[in-house]
Design an enzyme around this catalytic site. Structure first.
Site, PDB file in Angstrom:
ATOM      1  N   HIS A 164       1.771   3.771   0.316  1.00  0.00           N
ATOM      2  CA  HIS A 164       2.992   3.863  -0.490  1.00  0.00           C
ATOM      3  C   HIS A 164       2.954   2.718  -1.507  1.00  0.00           C
ATOM      4  CE1 HIS A 164       7.367   3.352  -1.219  1.00  0.00           C
ATOM      5  NE2 HIS A 164       7.531   4.573  -0.746  1.00  0.00           N
ATOM      6  N   ASP A 180       2.422  -1.294   7.742  1.00  0.00           N
ATOM      7  CA  ASP A 180       3.615  -0.712   7.136  1.00  0.00           C
ATOM      8  C   ASP A 180       4.120   0.349   8.115  1.00  0.00           C
ATOM      9  OD1 ASP A 180       5.404   0.939   5.869  1.00  0.00           O
ATOM     10  OD2 ASP A 180       4.218   1.239   4.062  1.00  0.00           O
ATOM     11  N   GLN A 206       7.121   4.759   8.271  1.00  0.00           N
ATOM     12  CA  GLN A 206       7.146   6.140   8.779  1.00  0.00           C
ATOM     13  C   GLN A 206       6.680   6.213  10.237  1.00  0.00           C
ATOM     14  OE1 GLN A 206       8.488   8.550   7.140  1.00  0.00           O
ATOM     15  NE2 GLN A 206       8.551   7.729   5.067  1.00  0.00           N
ATOM     16  N   LYS A 244      15.508   4.757   7.698  1.00  0.00           N
ATOM     17  CA  LYS A 244      14.666   5.908   8.065  1.00  0.00           C
ATOM     18  C   LYS A 244      14.733   6.185   9.566  1.00  0.00           C
ATOM     19  CE  LYS A 244      11.336   5.030   4.353  1.00  0.00           C
ATOM     20  NZ  LYS A 244      11.612   6.056   3.347  1.00  0.00           N
ATOM     21  N   CYS A 262       6.070   8.120  -4.322  1.00  0.00           N
ATOM     22  CA  CYS A 262       5.690   6.697  -4.394  1.00  0.00           C
ATOM     23  C   CYS A 262       4.269   6.496  -3.891  1.00  0.00           C
ATOM     24  CB  CYS A 262       6.649   5.815  -3.611  1.00  0.00           C
ATOM     25  SG  CYS A 262       8.313   5.846  -4.234  1.00  0.00           S
TER      26      CYS A 262
HETATM   27  N1  PLP Z   1       6.219   2.606   3.154  1.00  0.00           N
HETATM   28  C1  PLP Z   1       6.300   3.908   3.418  1.00  0.00           C
HETATM   29  C2  PLP Z   1       5.186   4.579   4.166  1.00  0.00           C
HETATM   30  C3  PLP Z   1       7.417   4.647   3.046  1.00  0.00           C
HETATM   31  O1  PLP Z   1       7.478   5.959   3.307  1.00  0.00           O
HETATM   32  C4  PLP Z   1       8.469   3.982   2.361  1.00  0.00           C
HETATM   33  C5  PLP Z   1       9.644   4.739   1.897  1.00  0.00           C
HETATM   34  O2  PLP Z   1       9.615   5.938   1.726  1.00  0.00           O
HETATM   35  C6  PLP Z   1       8.347   2.616   2.113  1.00  0.00           C
HETATM   36  C7  PLP Z   1       7.206   1.962   2.523  1.00  0.00           C
HETATM   37  C8  PLP Z   1       9.419   1.856   1.417  1.00  0.00           C
HETATM   38  O3  PLP Z   1      10.562   1.789   2.204  1.00  0.00           O
HETATM   39  P1  PLP Z   1      11.919   1.186   1.627  1.00  0.00           P
HETATM   40  O4  PLP Z   1      12.199   1.936   0.355  1.00  0.00           O
HETATM   41  O5  PLP Z   1      12.920   1.467   2.699  1.00  0.00           O
HETATM   42  O6  PLP Z   1      11.700  -0.268   1.380  1.00  0.00           O
END
Ligand code: PLP
Length: 408
Positions: free
Chosen positions: A120, A197, A200, A223, A363
């Site tokens: 992401h 990270d 998910q 999430k 993203c």
């Molecule tokens: N990493 C992953 C795999 C994500 O799916 C997301 C959000 O969709 C993020 C990071 C970023 O999360 P946040 O926008 O809550 O900071």
């Protein structure tokens, strides 16, 4: 299980464009159960005050609620101590804190930072910026044709020059569950730290940071049934103790002089300013809720949803599904394209039928390039979704297909 679970989510009980709402966008943000909504209401109605400095009763209640939530997070991810649990705004802020804090202090010219093609943007750009600032080399782990990561490839890319390996636990596009525990072993074997990270992953499966042996884990409350604006940065105590704060001001200080100041102990030295108190309370309630249902039950349900969705969606001519076809290698989301129709158009027709899916690059522009797609549509499931929701999706996709066949 889903009728009862679904009844905890008041937002799901409504019609959109004359159809019952089918919410298939939980990977973007999950819906919130009544237990979380009521915990927020109770906090603001009865306990709201600033934390850590009040001698009055409300201040003590708010502090107990806030620090109580930290203990719930600690237990949830099996961190060794609450000193290792820092509240942030979400995954993005957590990863930026690692890059600006740990990265700036420890990376020098020529060092390598390793990520994958499926990351992401939140797990790409902080490292790009750090690499540019320090003259470090950003390297990518390539993917297998089915959208998984091969440990042999990881072994080739990670070298003794690598200082940071940062990988997502689960892909928000492919659904792939990555072998982060094994990747951590390879990182450590080369003297690098492992950043995970968990945006998910943590909402969908049992995560134990001591078992994974990751050095950092980042995730977002919104999430996993919690409110927006709250997230977590887990870090090993020995690393956090040597890491400088990245935000300075109130709450995070011990002593302030005219020209020099000292910081509070962990975890508070990383929580400058009034913290996200209500957010933490809401996240604590979300964790209680997830524990009540059981992470293993949630994970099993999502594998089943993924299998059913892939089987049903494959019956539609011209529909391409991305990511591994084995449901045990993926979480509960299915990313797809329908013929040459732009995914925004597909999503718009689905919305006209009450079905909420996401469309765009999610993203993950480097991954879109890897997939040779400009954009995709994504249906993502959580514990409140059922096979009927997937049936509605498939019906909606057939309507979209017919509609665009007629138009073009
Ligand atoms: N990493 C992953 C795999 C994500 O799916 C997301 C959000 O969709 C993020 C990071 C970023 O999360 P946040 O926008 O809550 O900071």
């Amino acid at each position: 299980m889903n009728t009862t679970i679904r009844s905890y989510f008041p937002i799901l009980d409504q019609e959109i464009n004359g159809h019952p709402l089918v919410y298939l966008d939980s990977a973007a943000t999950s819906q919130k159960p009544i237990q979380v909504i009521e915990a927020l209401e109770k906090y603001y109605k009865f306990n709201n005050a600033n934390v850590h400095r009040g001698v009055h009763t409300l201040g003590n209640r708010a502090t107990d609620d806030y620090e109580g939530a930290r203990e719930k997070v600690r237990k949830f991810i099996n961190a060794a101590s609450t000193q290792e649990v820092i509240f942030t705004r979400g995954t993005t802020t957590s990863i930026n804190t690692i890059a600006s804090g740990y990265g700036r202090q420890n990376i020098v010219e020529g060092d390598e930072i390793v990520i994958t093609y499926m990351e992401h943007h939140s797990n790409i750009i902080p490292w790009q910026q750090l690499a540019k600032e320090k003259g470090a080399v950003l390297k990518y782990i390539d993917l297998e044709p089915d959208g998984t990561i091969s440990l042999d490839t990881v072994r080739k890319v990670v070298t003794p020059k690598t200082k940071i390996v940062s990988v997502m636990m689960v892909s928000n596009v492919l659904g792939t569950i990555n072998p982060v525990k094994e990747i951590a072993k390879i990182a450590h074997g080369n003297g690098a730290i492992m950043v995970v990270d968990g945006a998910q992953g943590v909402p969908h499966m049992k995560v134990d940071v001591q078992d994974l042996d990751c050095d950092f884990l980042a995730f977002s409350g919104h999430k996993m049934c919690g409110p927006t604006g709250i997230g977590v940065l887990y870090g090993k105590k020995a690393i956090l103790e040597n890491m400088e704060p990245v935000e300075f001001g109130g709450e995070m200080i011990d002593f302030v002089g005219l020209y020099e100041s000292t910081w509070k102990e962990l975890p508070w030295k990383f929580e400058g300013g009034t913290p996200i108190i209500a957010g933490a309370v809401g996240l604590g309630a979300a964790i209680d809720f997830l524990n009540e249902i059981g992470l293993d039950t949630i994970a099993a349900h999502e594998h089943q949803m993924a299998r059913y969705a892939m089987d049903q969606m494959s019956t539609i001519d011209g529909l391409t599904i991305y990511g591994p076809k084995d449901e045990m290698k993926r979480c509960g989301l299915v990313t797809f394209n329908l013929d040459d129709v732009h995914p925004h158009d597909v999503a718009t027709v689905l919305d006209m039928n009450g079905i909420a899916v996401r469309a765009g690059h999610h993203c993950a522009q480097p991954l879109m390039k890897w997939l040779e797609a400009t954009a995709t549509a994504r249906a993502s499931f959580y514990m409140y979704n059922s096979e009927e929701d997937i049936d509605a999706l498939v019906k909606g996709l057939r309507v979209a297909k017919e509609y665009f066949n007629d138009v073009f």
